[in-house]
Motif scaffolding. Structure first.
Motif, PDB file in Angstrom:
ATOM      1  N   VAL A  26       0.828  -1.228   0.059  1.00  0.00           N
ATOM      2  CA  VAL A  26      -0.423   0.209   0.304  1.00  0.00           C
ATOM      3  C   VAL A  26       0.704   1.229   0.179  1.00  0.00           C
ATOM      4  CG1 VAL A  26      -1.841   0.625   1.291  1.00  0.00           C
ATOM      5  CG2 VAL A  26      -1.894  -0.929   1.206  1.00  0.00           C
ATOM      6  N   GLY A  27       1.915   0.845   0.923  1.00  0.00           N
ATOM      7  CA  GLY A  27       3.008   2.209   0.607  1.00  0.00           C
ATOM      8  C   GLY A  27       3.002   2.438  -0.653  1.00  0.00           C
ATOM      9  N   PHE A  28       3.884   1.407  -1.476  1.00  0.00           N
ATOM     10  CA  PHE A  28       4.414   1.870  -2.540  1.00  0.00           C
ATOM     11  C   PHE A  28       2.928   2.117  -3.373  1.00  0.00           C
ATOM     12  CE2 PHE A  28       6.902  -1.690  -1.285  1.00  0.00           C
ATOM     13  CZ  PHE A  28       8.565  -1.288  -1.095  1.00  0.00           C
ATOM     14  N   LEU A  29       2.161   1.554  -3.357  1.00  0.00           N
ATOM     15  CA  LEU A  29       1.126   2.301  -4.328  1.00  0.00           C
ATOM     16  C   LEU A  29       0.734   3.493  -4.291  1.00  0.00           C
ATOM     17  CD1 LEU A  29      -2.163  -0.670  -3.778  1.00  0.00           C
ATOM     18  CD2 LEU A  29       0.250  -0.079  -6.028  1.00  0.00           C
ATOM     19  N   GLN A  30       0.513   3.992  -3.065  1.00  0.00           N
ATOM     20  CA  GLN A  30       1.069   5.969  -2.639  1.00  0.00           C
ATOM     21  C   GLN A  30       1.682   6.442  -3.281  1.00  0.00           C
ATOM     22  OE1 GLN A  30       0.812   4.692   1.447  1.00  0.00           O
ATOM     23  NE2 GLN A  30      -0.831   6.508   2.422  1.00  0.00           N
ATOM     24  N   VAL A 125      -3.531   0.731  -9.625  1.00  0.00           N
ATOM     25  CA  VAL A 125      -3.661   0.595  -8.584  1.00  0.00           C
ATOM     26  C   VAL A 125      -4.875  -0.056  -7.943  1.00  0.00           C
ATOM     27  CG1 VAL A 125      -3.417   2.775  -6.253  1.00  0.00           C
ATOM     28  CG2 VAL A 125      -1.375   2.332  -8.848  1.00  0.00           C
ATOM     29  N   ALA A 126      -6.165   0.925  -8.174  1.00  0.00           N
ATOM     30  CA  ALA A 126      -7.221   0.212  -7.642  1.00  0.00           C
ATOM     31  C   ALA A 126      -7.329  -0.994  -7.843  1.00  0.00           C
ATOM     32  CB  ALA A 126      -8.248   1.142  -8.614  1.00  0.00           C
ATOM     33  N   ALA A 276     -11.337   3.731  -4.955  1.00  0.00           N
ATOM     34  CA  ALA A 276     -10.124   3.497  -4.315  1.00  0.00           C
ATOM     35  C   ALA A 276      -9.581   4.815  -4.497  1.00  0.00           C
ATOM     36  CB  ALA A 276      -9.699   2.140  -5.468  1.00  0.00           C
ATOM     37  N   ILE A 277      -9.230   5.396  -5.109  1.00  0.00           N
ATOM     38  CA  ILE A 277      -8.195   6.719  -5.271  1.00  0.00           C
ATOM     39  C   ILE A 277      -8.310   7.035  -4.084  1.00  0.00           C
ATOM     40  CG2 ILE A 277      -6.717   8.051  -6.673  1.00  0.00           C
ATOM     41  CD1 ILE A 277      -6.282   5.655  -7.154  1.00  0.00           C
ATOM     42  N   ILE A 278      -9.984   7.590  -4.494  1.00  0.00           N
ATOM     43  CA  ILE A 278     -10.162   8.868  -2.539  1.00  0.00           C
ATOM     44  C   ILE A 278      -9.421   8.276  -1.089  1.00  0.00           C
ATOM     45  CG2 ILE A 278     -12.259   9.368  -1.963  1.00  0.00           C
ATOM     46  CD1 ILE A 278     -13.289   9.900  -4.670  1.00  0.00           C
ATOM     47  N   TYR A 279     -10.082   6.385  -1.382  1.00  0.00           N
ATOM     48  CA  TYR A 279      -9.716   6.337  -0.140  1.00  0.00           C
ATOM     49  C   TYR A 279      -8.282   6.001   0.087  1.00  0.00           C
ATOM     50  CZ  TYR A 279     -14.373   4.868   1.300  1.00  0.00           C
ATOM     51  OH  TYR A 279     -15.385   4.703   1.867  1.00  0.00           O
ATOM     52  N   LEU A 280      -7.360   5.546  -1.062  1.00  0.00           N
ATOM     53  CA  LEU A 280      -6.341   5.825  -0.510  1.00  0.00           C
ATOM     54  C   LEU A 280      -5.575   7.303  -0.107  1.00  0.00           C
ATOM     55  CD1 LEU A 280      -3.881   4.228  -0.575  1.00  0.00           C
ATOM     56  CD2 LEU A 280      -3.244   3.832  -2.869  1.00  0.00           C
ATOM     57  N   HIS A 303     -11.113  19.777  -4.909  1.00  0.00           N
ATOM     58  CA  HIS A 303     -12.180  18.532  -4.594  1.00  0.00           C
ATOM     59  C   HIS A 303     -11.472  17.855  -4.416  1.00  0.00           C
ATOM     60  CE1 HIS A 303     -10.852  17.929  -9.281  1.00  0.00           C
ATOM     61  NE2 HIS A 303     -11.954  16.821  -8.822  1.00  0.00           N
ATOM     62  N   GLU A 304     -10.461  17.403  -5.209  1.00  0.00           N
ATOM     63  CA  GLU A 304     -10.263  15.485  -4.974  1.00  0.00           C
ATOM     64  C   GLU A 304      -9.593  15.941  -3.692  1.00  0.00           C
ATOM     65  OE1 GLU A 304      -7.355  14.488  -8.025  1.00  0.00           O
ATOM     66  OE2 GLU A 304      -8.627  14.814  -9.313  1.00  0.00           O
ATOM     67  N   GLN A 305      -9.171  17.439  -2.958  1.00  0.00           N
ATOM     68  CA  GLN A 305      -8.576  17.179  -1.123  1.00  0.00           C
ATOM     69  C   GLN A 305     -10.170  16.376  -0.809  1.00  0.00           C
ATOM     70  OE1 GLN A 305      -5.838  20.488  -0.235  1.00  0.00           O
ATOM     71  NE2 GLN A 305      -5.283  20.442  -2.110  1.00  0.00           N
ATOM     72  N   ALA A 306     -11.077  17.536  -1.277  1.00  0.00           N
ATOM     73  CA  ALA A 306     -12.035  18.070  -0.081  1.00  0.00           C
ATOM     74  C   ALA A 306     -12.898  16.081  -0.439  1.00  0.00           C
ATOM     75  CB  ALA A 306     -13.584  19.057  -0.492  1.00  0.00           C
ATOM     76  N   ALA A 307     -13.048  15.565  -0.964  1.00  0.00           N
ATOM     77  CA  ALA A 307     -13.011  13.984  -1.489  1.00  0.00           C
ATOM     78  C   ALA A 307     -12.345  13.128  -0.685  1.00  0.00           C
ATOM     79  CB  ALA A 307     -13.661  13.413  -2.674  1.00  0.00           C
ATOM     80  N   ALA A 308     -10.956  13.355  -0.782  1.00  0.00           N
ATOM     81  CA  ALA A 308     -10.091  12.541   0.491  1.00  0.00           C
ATOM     82  C   ALA A 308     -10.362  12.527   1.704  1.00  0.00           C
ATOM     83  CB  ALA A 308      -8.450  12.729  -0.454  1.00  0.00           C
ATOM     84  N   ALA A 309     -10.657  13.367   2.215  1.00  0.00           N
ATOM     85  CA  ALA A 309     -10.994  14.554   3.587  1.00  0.00           C
ATOM     86  C   ALA A 309     -12.446  13.682   4.060  1.00  0.00           C
ATOM     87  CB  ALA A 309     -11.036  16.102   3.738  1.00  0.00           C
ATOM     88  N   ALA A 310     -13.466  13.932   3.162  1.00  0.00           N
ATOM     89  CA  ALA A 310     -14.190  13.289   3.765  1.00  0.00           C
ATOM     90  C   ALA A 310     -14.677  12.322   3.836  1.00  0.00           C
ATOM     91  CB  ALA A 310     -15.512  13.337   2.132  1.00  0.00           C
ATOM     92  N   ALA A 311     -14.098  10.838   3.014  1.00  0.00           N
ATOM     93  CA  ALA A 311     -13.404   9.692   3.332  1.00  0.00           C
ATOM     94  C   ALA A 311     -12.936   9.536   3.978  1.00  0.00           C
ATOM     95  CB  ALA A 311     -12.700   8.940   2.091  1.00  0.00           C
ATOM     96  N   ALA A 312     -11.790  10.554   4.843  1.00  0.00           N
ATOM     97  CA  ALA A 312     -10.889  10.368   5.963  1.00  0.00           C
ATOM     98  C   ALA A 312     -12.143  10.379   7.322  1.00  0.00           C
ATOM     99  CB  ALA A 312      -9.705  11.255   6.161  1.00  0.00           C
TER     100      ALA A 312
END
Length: 339
Positions: A26-30, A125-126, A276-280, A303-312
């Motif tokens: 997972v770290g390498f995929l990030q 990656v997904a 999958a990308i949002i969760y990663l 908008h991608e930062q916001a989506a990632a934060a919502a998922a987090a």
């Protein structure tokens, strides 16, 4: 086969190897996603993506090899192991990729990753992330007589997916990089064919995991196995790096469970890729950025930062956001509430 030879579930020592391999992959995929970002162009996106993806592939290969070593130790013959590994159909990375005649491939053209390749990266990656979750699930089942067949099938699929991705990146850069450069960037010196599994290092790794006496020679993989064996009785903390990774994969699995996630060719659908990308990205956000002068995920559009934060927030609870992204997330939430 089944429980008569290989037990009713994955052995504890292999579960520990699975967890630690999963965290590394997972770290390498990030890292692969991070080096696709335009702000890292000067670092050489092709070089770093091939480095990270190759390391992910080799980590999965070592987990595959130690499971194969366990099967051999249980008495399964090599022909049967090779069948489970699908070794005859594997896709290895290569320094002589196929030509892509209709694509411009000068150094100037490739200052940034081409959009079509970026989409390929994200879908690969997904797919690996989702298959990795399946391996973790199979490894954790208390009663699963076919754990070895299921895990090896998913692992072989991940290895081939990464092999195809790395080959595509190499092919795009074949006109601007030498054979020696492609060899180095893909870490071909450490690549192993599944037809060679299990090898001596797989057997030493297994011996270390089992706490067996060494063969008289101190080897890296025996030492790694011993170290992992010493951690297998330690309870997994949800806030630990391992706990965060496994919790993210579990949450991703739950989010996608009601939906079909791939097409007829086995490629992730748009919804699957995006989720999958949002969760990663969410996992990356809670782990912190590698440069304290910048906020988490600063390289992504707001908008991608916001989506990632919502998922987090869904996965872990609240996560700090830089001001503009936080505002955008509030605006999106407000718009959703007025529908």
């Amino acid at each position: 086969m089944g429980s008569r030879i290989h037990g009713e579930a994955m052995p504890t020592h292999l579960r520990q190897a699975t967890v630690e391999s999963t965290v590394s992959v997972v770290g390498f995929l990030q890292g692969v996603l991070r080096y696709c970002a335009p702000d890292r162009a000067s670092h050489g996106w092709a070089r770093m993506c091939m480095y990270q993806a190759s390391d992910a592939m080799d980590t999965l290969g070592r987990l595959t090899g130690v499971i194969a070593a366990q099967l051999a130790d249980n008495g399964l013959n090599r022909q049967a192991i090779q069948h489970l590994l699908r070794a005859e159909d594997e896709h290895l990375r290569t320094a002589q990729p196929p030509q892509l005649p209709e694509i411009l491939r000068t150094s100037h053209d490739l200052a940034y990753m081409p959009p079509w390749l970026y989409d390929w990266v994200q879908r690969s990656v997904a797919k690996v992330l989702l298959l990795l979750r399946q391996v973790v699930k199979e490894s954790q089942d208390d009663r699963n007589e076919d754990w070895f067949g299921h895990c090896l099938y998913q692992l072989a699929s991940m290895l081939d997916e990464l092999g195809r991705l790395i080959t595509a990146i190499a092919a795009v850069n074949a006109d601007s990089m030498s054979h020696d450069t492609l060899t180095r960037y893909q870490h071909l010196f450490q690549q192993r064919s599944r037809s060679r599994m299990p090898d001596a290092d797989d057997e030493r790794y297994l011996a270390g995991l089992l706490g067996r006496p060494g063969d008289g020679e101190a080897t890296t993989w025996y030492a790694i196995g011993l170290a992992q064996a010493g951690r297998k009785e330690r309870p997994l903390q949800r806030g630990s790096p391992e706990g965060r990774v496994l919790h993210t994969l579990e949450a991703l699995d739950a989010a996608l469970r009601p939906f079909r996630w791939d097409d007829a060719r086995g490629r992730p659908l748009d919804h699957t890729r995006d989720t999958a990308i949002i969760y990663l990205d969410a996992l990356t956000a809670v782990e912190g950025e590698d440069d304290d002068d910048f906020p988490p995920l600063y390289w992504l559009p707001l908008h991608e930062q916001a989506a990632a934060a919502a998922a987090a927030t869904v996965i872990f609870g609240a996560v700090p956001l830089p001001g503009p992204a936080a505002d955008q997330m509030k605006d999106a939430s407000g718009a959703e509430g007025h529908r």
